[in-house]
Design a protein around this motif. Structure first.
Motif, PDB file in Angstrom:
ATOM      1  N   ARG A  50       0.842  -1.208   0.000  1.00  0.00           N
ATOM      2  CA  ARG A  50       0.000   0.000   0.000  1.00  0.00           C
ATOM      3  C   ARG A  50       0.874   1.254   0.000  1.00  0.00           C
ATOM      4  NH1 ARG A  50      -3.887   2.753  -1.820  1.00  0.00           N
ATOM      5  NH2 ARG A  50      -4.874   4.144  -0.386  1.00  0.00           N
ATOM      6  N   ALA A  51       1.946   1.253   0.775  1.00  0.00           N
ATOM      7  CA  ALA A  51       2.852   2.404   0.813  1.00  0.00           C
ATOM      8  C   ALA A  51       3.507   2.623  -0.543  1.00  0.00           C
ATOM      9  CB  ALA A  51       3.913   2.201   1.893  1.00  0.00           C
ATOM     10  N   GLN A  52       3.866   1.544  -1.211  1.00  0.00           N
ATOM     11  CA  GLN A  52       4.467   1.678  -2.538  1.00  0.00           C
ATOM     12  C   GLN A  52       3.458   2.207  -3.546  1.00  0.00           C
ATOM     13  OE1 GLN A  52       6.133  -2.177  -3.374  1.00  0.00           O
ATOM     14  NE2 GLN A  52       7.916  -1.824  -2.082  1.00  0.00           N
ATOM     15  N   GLU A  53       2.214   1.765  -3.449  1.00  0.00           N
ATOM     16  CA  GLU A  53       1.174   2.274  -4.342  1.00  0.00           C
ATOM     17  C   GLU A  53       0.983   3.782  -4.133  1.00  0.00           C
ATOM     18  OE1 GLU A  53      -2.162  -0.128  -3.258  1.00  0.00           O
ATOM     19  OE2 GLU A  53      -1.662  -1.725  -4.689  1.00  0.00           O
ATOM     20  N   LEU A  54       0.948   4.202  -2.868  1.00  0.00           N
ATOM     21  CA  LEU A  54       0.799   5.633  -2.573  1.00  0.00           C
ATOM     22  C   LEU A  54       1.996   6.430  -3.082  1.00  0.00           C
ATOM     23  CD1 LEU A  54      -0.730   5.502   1.020  1.00  0.00           C
ATOM     24  CD2 LEU A  54      -1.875   6.150  -1.108  1.00  0.00           C
ATOM     25  N   GLN A  55       3.197   5.855  -2.977  1.00  0.00           N
ATOM     26  CA  GLN A  55       4.389   6.537  -3.467  1.00  0.00           C
ATOM     27  C   GLN A  55       4.334   6.715  -4.976  1.00  0.00           C
ATOM     28  OE1 GLN A  55       6.847   7.907  -1.502  1.00  0.00           O
ATOM     29  NE2 GLN A  55       7.405   8.862  -3.432  1.00  0.00           N
ATOM     30  N   VAL A  56       3.840   5.709  -5.691  1.00  0.00           N
ATOM     31  CA  VAL A  56       3.707   5.811  -7.144  1.00  0.00           C
ATOM     32  C   VAL A  56       2.719   6.919  -7.507  1.00  0.00           C
ATOM     33  CG1 VAL A  56       2.825   4.612  -9.188  1.00  0.00           C
ATOM     34  CG2 VAL A  56       4.412   3.455  -7.662  1.00  0.00           C
ATOM     35  N   VAL A  57       1.598   6.979  -6.809  1.00  0.00           N
ATOM     36  CA  VAL A  57       0.601   8.015  -7.087  1.00  0.00           C
ATOM     37  C   VAL A  57       1.180   9.391  -6.785  1.00  0.00           C
ATOM     38  CG1 VAL A  57      -1.635   8.944  -6.348  1.00  0.00           C
ATOM     39  CG2 VAL A  57      -1.374   6.496  -6.763  1.00  0.00           C
ATOM     40  N   THR A  58       1.874   9.509  -5.661  1.00  0.00           N
ATOM     41  CA  THR A  58       2.485  10.787  -5.288  1.00  0.00           C
ATOM     42  C   THR A  58       3.512  11.220  -6.326  1.00  0.00           C
ATOM     43  OG1 THR A  58       2.150  10.325  -2.942  1.00  0.00           O
ATOM     44  CG2 THR A  58       3.805  11.966  -3.488  1.00  0.00           C
ATOM     45  N   ASP A  59       4.371  10.301  -6.727  1.00  0.00           N
ATOM     46  CA  ASP A  59       5.381  10.624  -7.739  1.00  0.00           C
ATOM     47  C   ASP A  59       4.735  11.059  -9.042  1.00  0.00           C
ATOM     48  OD1 ASP A  59       7.385  10.030  -5.956  1.00  0.00           O
ATOM     49  OD2 ASP A  59       7.874   8.080  -6.840  1.00  0.00           O
ATOM     50  N   THR A  60       3.682  10.361  -9.442  1.00  0.00           N
ATOM     51  CA  THR A  60       3.016  10.702 -10.697  1.00  0.00           C
ATOM     52  C   THR A  60       2.451  12.112 -10.641  1.00  0.00           C
ATOM     53  OG1 THR A  60       2.477   8.377 -11.073  1.00  0.00           O
ATOM     54  CG2 THR A  60       1.206   9.994 -12.310  1.00  0.00           C
ATOM     55  N   TRP A  61       1.780  12.453  -9.547  1.00  0.00           N
ATOM     56  CA  TRP A  61       1.228  13.809  -9.437  1.00  0.00           C
ATOM     57  C   TRP A  61       2.329  14.852  -9.361  1.00  0.00           C
ATOM     58  CZ3 TRP A  61      -3.223  15.358 -10.934  1.00  0.00           C
ATOM     59  CH2 TRP A  61      -4.310  14.497 -10.906  1.00  0.00           C
ATOM     60  N   ASN A  62       3.393  14.574  -8.620  1.00  0.00           N
ATOM     61  CA  ASN A  62       4.504  15.526  -8.538  1.00  0.00           C
ATOM     62  C   ASN A  62       5.118  15.768  -9.911  1.00  0.00           C
ATOM     63  OD1 ASN A  62       4.284  16.003  -5.806  1.00  0.00           O
ATOM     64  ND2 ASN A  62       5.753  14.421  -5.256  1.00  0.00           N
ATOM     65  N   TYR A  63       5.327  14.702 -10.672  1.00  0.00           N
ATOM     66  CA  TYR A  63       5.918  14.861 -11.995  1.00  0.00           C
ATOM     67  C   TYR A  63       4.945  15.529 -12.970  1.00  0.00           C
ATOM     68  CZ  TYR A  63       9.828  12.041 -10.426  1.00  0.00           C
ATOM     69  OH  TYR A  63      10.920  11.566  -9.752  1.00  0.00           O
ATOM     70  N   PHE A  64       3.650  15.289 -12.784  1.00  0.00           N
ATOM     71  CA  PHE A  64       2.666  15.966 -13.625  1.00  0.00           C
ATOM     72  C   PHE A  64       2.724  17.474 -13.394  1.00  0.00           C
ATOM     73  CE2 PHE A  64      -1.614  17.811 -14.023  1.00  0.00           C
ATOM     74  CZ  PHE A  64      -1.806  17.652 -15.384  1.00  0.00           C
ATOM     75  N   TYR A  65       2.743  17.879 -12.129  1.00  0.00           N
ATOM     76  CA  TYR A  65       2.807  19.310 -11.843  1.00  0.00           C
ATOM     77  C   TYR A  65       4.165  19.893 -12.193  1.00  0.00           C
ATOM     78  CZ  TYR A  65      -1.835  19.237  -9.935  1.00  0.00           C
ATOM     79  OH  TYR A  65      -3.190  19.118  -9.815  1.00  0.00           O
ATOM     80  N   GLY A  66       5.212  19.089 -12.136  1.00  0.00           N
ATOM     81  CA  GLY A  66       6.520  19.530 -12.628  1.00  0.00           C
ATOM     82  C   GLY A  66       6.470  19.791 -14.126  1.00  0.00           C
ATOM     83  N   TYR A  67       5.757  18.932 -14.849  1.00  0.00           N
ATOM     84  CA  TYR A  67       5.574  19.119 -16.290  1.00  0.00           C
ATOM     85  C   TYR A  67       4.790  20.406 -16.566  1.00  0.00           C
ATOM     86  CZ  TYR A  67       3.207  18.518 -20.767  1.00  0.00           C
ATOM     87  OH  TYR A  67       2.684  18.724 -22.013  1.00  0.00           O
ATOM     88  N   LYS A  68       3.676  20.606 -15.832  1.00  0.00           N
ATOM     89  CA  LYS A  68       2.884  21.825 -16.022  1.00  0.00           C
ATOM     90  C   LYS A  68       3.713  23.071 -15.714  1.00  0.00           C
ATOM     91  CE  LYS A  68      -1.245  21.533 -16.671  1.00  0.00           C
ATOM     92  NZ  LYS A  68      -1.939  21.686 -17.938  1.00  0.00           N
TER      93      LYS A  68
END
Length: 181
Positions: free
Chosen positions: A80-98
């Motif tokens: 579960r912690a790894q799943e949350l980390q993947v989601v967090t990373d994805t959102w962080n990189y999305f906003y980094g892209y924006k």
């Protein structure tokens, strides 16, 4: 894989608590040679099943089952912690892209403004209204704006790569075209 391994360990611990059944076979026979009997004078055959169960284990097997259950819970929480980390990373990189897209827009606007300023100062220098130092300063500011535009494009490329890695889409398509100006 860790959850499945922990489940197998729990099954093994539960199986270890159960009694074991074994097949047992034994045969003895005797023969006579030169008037002397060798071995048991009678033939004996035995076949059977044996049930073994440890009675006094000091709760070792019970604690092994409890430990295996705890290992399953820990593996599930880790997953579960790894799943949350993947989601967090994805959102962080999305906003980094924006953010990188906005940096491109800002760098373009700064580049246009510095180009206009340079053109005005060059015209003023040709007309004798501005000094050579003013012209050199305008050239330096224009070069800085170009450098920032190149850096913004590099940041956008890095942001696209990070987002593609986080989402698992490394097919070579970029989410948005990279500006070439």
């Amino acid at each position: 894989a860790n959850v499945i391994t922990a489940q197998y360990n729990l099954d093994a611990a539960k199986d270890d608590e159960k009694p074991t059944i074994s097949a047992v076979a034994n045969a003895t026979y005797g023969y006579e040679e030169g008037g002397v009997t060798h071995g048991n004078p009678s033939n004996n055959y035995m076949v059977g099943l044996q049930l073994s169960w440890q009675l006094f284990t000091g709760f070792e097997k019970t604690y092994a089952i409890l430990d295996a259950q705890d290992q399953i819970d820990a593996a599930r929480e880790n997953l579960r912690a790894q799943e949350l980390q993947v989601v967090t990373d994805t959102w962080n990189y999305f906003y980094g892209y924006k953010s990188a897209l906005e940096q491109i827009k800002s760098a373009d606007a700064q580049m246009d403004a510095q180009q206009a300023a340079y053109n005005a100062i060059q015209t003023g220098y040709t007309a004798g209204l501005n000094s050579y130092v003013d012209l050199l300063t305008a050239e330096k500011d224009l070069a800085t704006a170009r450098q920032q535009k190149v850096q913004a494009a590099a940041n956008l490329g890095t942001a696209i790569a990070n987002l593609a890695h986080a989402t698992g889409d490394l097919g070579g398509k970029t989410p948005a075209p990279v500006p070439t100006n």
